[in-house]
Design a protein around this motif. Structure first.
Motif: not given
Length: 793
Positions: A465-475
């Protein structure tokens, strides 16, 4: 005269339907037929011979009309065909009612009949099957007429239950060419004289090699018959040599390179050979999306011996299985492969992200764009206990389902099930995009989940939410939907745990002492073993058919008696000639006649010796071919027994672990039940089928003697204990939807107290009981109240 000879078309067959290629393969058969017809026009062939099994099953009028549409494209070629064992003619056969628009003659009789084509001075003989099996040799006594011209026989069969054929008799029967069907492999039995056309397309994975038809030409001066391949696809065996330093990606790359060399438009059976490291199991599904992979046969040697594998797993389920399979190397290998396959996905997932402890995790808010009755709805939550209040029909369950499907996705069912599945039930009623968003806080970090559920527009994204970069749900969490609904997500009427939870607990109890193999899934290992056994059974059935055909051909091949009557007759003639000469009875030209007779006799002897040698060689070749294939089928049967032994060993070992290693789970359930019941019930016994006994006043009693509220407390304890034991590091929240219907105030207070104080998880409780808020307020519970009413009293 020029002709085209086709064996078994099998129109309508859908090979590899289970792999999803059935319709594609069905079209391949028709495409190959179209190419044959185009070549017939190009070559100006006089005849097209279709030698039985034109259809994969008895044809309908529609099927025959489809065939007619192909045959009507022939320009100057006449069609002669017979029905085989797959498309045999009975009283109701559409063959008897259909009238072809093309120049087609179907031999409908049971007995051999013939048709004369004057323009080519050719007699064509044929008969059709009128039952699925024919054990009589229909062609052994078949003879052509004595008229001058070309005599062609159309036949179908060649094994014990489908018109056995003595090829030696057929060779010397006098026909100029015998066009045969039934054996799917193209084969010239006798040079330019007897041939099986084979199928235009391979119909199962044992039918390797090219498929096509024979193009023949017979004139007064010559007879030439040649095979022309036409099939669109082939079953190809690919052998991939591995080394123990190769990782998953390198193995996949090596396999793909081999398949590229053979052409991407094939159907592959991959044989993995050489050696590879333990735990290496490439995900061939990645290649399966691009290539048609029929089967994968792992013939590699692991990096450790069976003894070392047993030593490293002596205290867990793998060791227990291997001890039961000592002295059975194939069964041990099957079991080891199954356990590796069962643990692959979980192992790879945890290898990439090891979670040492449970994250501080909670849902902060949700935004429903469109889901069921809600459109543009937003709710906020807090860590700890959240109560979502609303009267009946206010949408509590809809919100709960939205949270679940935001976490785990939503798929549309197929067929009849789609009419009442969750996808259909929660399709937006008042507009909005089918989906929404969810903000999750994990270890103080904010993540935004966005999903669109609508088929054709499905999407899923996770953003920092802060950087807007995509993340990985499995983490964030790795739990599956099934595991979640069996443990941490509970609704009214669904408190008793399901059979899926029983299997998860079986997996758990079977690995309690084996921390290095805690990822093993027994149900998946059993599934892998059963799939292996089923594959071997399919292979055995296919091999038995081919073996039967090879045996019949070997037994029917003529034996050579190793002697000729010619030398004795020559000696008799010479003796008689000498007697007549001595008596003076010598006619003019007598000795010249003797010389001619001797020359012809010597030539005849040589011819007979050559024929006997050919017979002996042919018989020996059939024997070797049969013996080699029999050894292969015996090996397959042996492997089926080994797979059976491996399955039984896993079942026996799992049963032993369930009996001996379930105490920790019982203790956890007993601890929770004791807290929920205020110490009234302190000990619970649970067997492998999730049957319960509760200790009460120093004896164990069945649940049927307890109140509904107490039984539901026990079931709730089972779910919570299973969640804590099976998934202690998974941070997902607990969702409860109106589950306290049979709980009194004290039971409700104790349940919520345990969940909010001891589980350490976010708890979201959906209820229609407004008084619950006031009851918990009096107990100084820290709660976050959410009302679905416009105002709260």
């Amino acid at each position: 005269m020029k002709f085209i000879h086709i064996g078994d078309l099998h129109l309508g067959a859908c090979p590899e339907t289970e792999r999803g290629w059935g319709e594609e393969r069905k079209k391949d058969i028709e495409q190959s037929l179209s190419e044959v017809i185009a070549l017939a026009n190009e070559e100006q062939a006089d005849f097209l011979f279709l030698c039985g099994d034109i259809f994969h099953k008895k044809p309908s009028l529609r099927d025959l009309n489809r065939l007619d549409s192909f045959l009507s494209q022939l320009v100057c070629t006449k069609v002669f065909m017979i029905a085989g064992n797959h498309d045999f003619i009975d009283e109701g056969s559409a063959y008897l009612r259909y009238r072809f628009s093309a120049d087609v003659h179907l031999f409908t009789e049971k007995e051999l009949t013939r048709v004369y084509e004057e323009a080519q001075n050719t007699y064509i003989y044929g008969l059709s099957y009128h039952s699925r099996e024919i054990t009589e040799p229909l062609y052994d006594e078949a003879r052509p007429g004595t008229e001058e011209g070309i005599h062609i026989l159309l036949g179908h069969g060649g094994d014990g239950t489908h018109s056995p054929i003595d090829f030696h008799k057929l060779k010397w029967s006098g026909f100029d060419y015998a066009a045969l069907g039934h054996i799917h492999s193209p084969e010239m039995i006798s040079e330019d004289l007897i041939a099986y056309g084979g199928s235009l397309e391979p119909l199962n994975r044992t039918e390797t090699g090219r498929r096509g038809f024979f193009l023949g030409e017979i004139t007064d001066e010559k007879k030439v018959v040649r095979f022309l391949p036409v099939n669109q696809k082939s079953y190809v065996e690919v052998r991939v040599n591995l080394t123990k330093d190769m990782d998953d990606q390198e193995i996949l790359f090596a396999a793909e390179e081999e398949m590229k060399l053979l052409g991407e438009n094939q159907m592959f059976t991959l044989f993995l050979q050489g050696s590879k490291r333990a735990r290496i199991r490439p995900d061939f599904d990645l290649l399966g999306a691009k290539y048609r992979i029929v089967d994968i046969v792992d013939e590699t040697r692991g990096s450790c011996t069976e003894d070392s594998l047993l030593e490293s797993n002596k205290d867990n389920i793998i060791g227990a299985v291997l001890r039961r399979l000592e002295g059975m190397p194939e069964a041990s290998r099957f079991a080891g492969d199954a356990f590796e396959q069962a643990s692959r996905g979980l192992y790879q997932r945890r290898r990439s992200e090891k979670r040492e402890k449970r994250s501080a995790f909670y849902i902060r808010n949700i935004y429903i764009d469109g889901f069921g009755k809600f459109c543009g709805k937003e709710l906020s939550f807090e860590p700890g206990l959240n109560i979502v209040y609303g009267p009946n029909e206010s949408g509590k369950t809809t919100i709960k389902e939205f949270i679940v499907h935001m976490l785990f996705g939503l798929e549309k069912s197929r067929g009849i099930a789609a009419r009442s599945d969750a996808y259909t039930i929660y399709t937006p009623v008042y507009g909005g995009n089918y989906g929404g968003g969810m903000e999750i806080i994990s270890d103080g970090h904010a993540w935004l989940l966005e999903r669109s559920f609508r088929t054709g527009e499905k999407s899923f994204n996770v953003y920092d939410k802060e950087s807007g970069e995509k993340g990985d749900l499995s983490k964030l969490y790795t739990l599956s939907l099934g595991a979640y609904t069996d443990t941490f997500c509970i609704q009214e009427g669904d408190i008793p745990p399901s059979g899926n939870l029983s299997m998860e607990l079986t997996n758990y109890t079977s690995n309690l002492t084996g921390s290095n193999t805690a990822d093993i899934k027994i149900d998946l290992a059993l599934k892998a073993l059963k799939e292996k056994k089923n594959m071997l059974r399919r292979k055995s059935r296919e091999e038995s058919i081919v073996l039967s055909e090879k045996r019949e051909r070997y037994l029917k091949a003529p034996e050579s008696d190793g002697q000729s009557g010619k030398p004795r007759s020559i000696l008799f003639f010479l003796t008689a000639a000498a007697v007549f000469a001595a008596a003076g009875f010598v006619h003019q030209g007598f000795f010249a006649g003797c010389a001619v007779f001797l020359v012809l006799s010597v030539l005849s002897i040589k011819s007979e010796k050559k024929e006997m040698t050919e017979q002996e060689d042919f018989k020996e070749e059939l024997r070797r071919d049969y013996q080699i294939f029999k050894e292969q089928t015996d090996r397959t049967e042996y492997n089926i027994n080994q797979a059976d032994a491996a399955i039984q060993a896993v079942l026996d070992a799992a049963r032993e672990f369930r009996e001996n290693l379930g105490e920790q789970f019982n203790e956890k359930v007993s601890e929770i039940v004791s807290y929920l019941t205020g110490g009234e019930y302190e000990k619970v016994k649970i067997d492998e089928s999730l049957s319960f006994m509760v200790e009460y006043k120093n004896r164990f009693i069945d649940l049927k003697y307890l109140s509904a509220g107490t039984v539901e407390q026990i079931y709730l304890a089972v779910r919570l204990a299973a969640g804590e034991i099976l998934y202690p590091k998974e941070p997902v929240p607990v969702l409860m939807d109106d589950i306290f219907g049979n709980f009194d105030d004290e039971r409700t207070r104790r349940a919520l107290d345990y969940l909010s104080r001891y589980s350490g998880r976010q708890l979201i409780l959906f209820t229609c009981k407004k008084e619950l808020f006031h009851q918990l307020d009096r107990k100084n519970q820290k709660i976050h109240w959410i009302s679905l009413e416009e105002t709260r009293e």
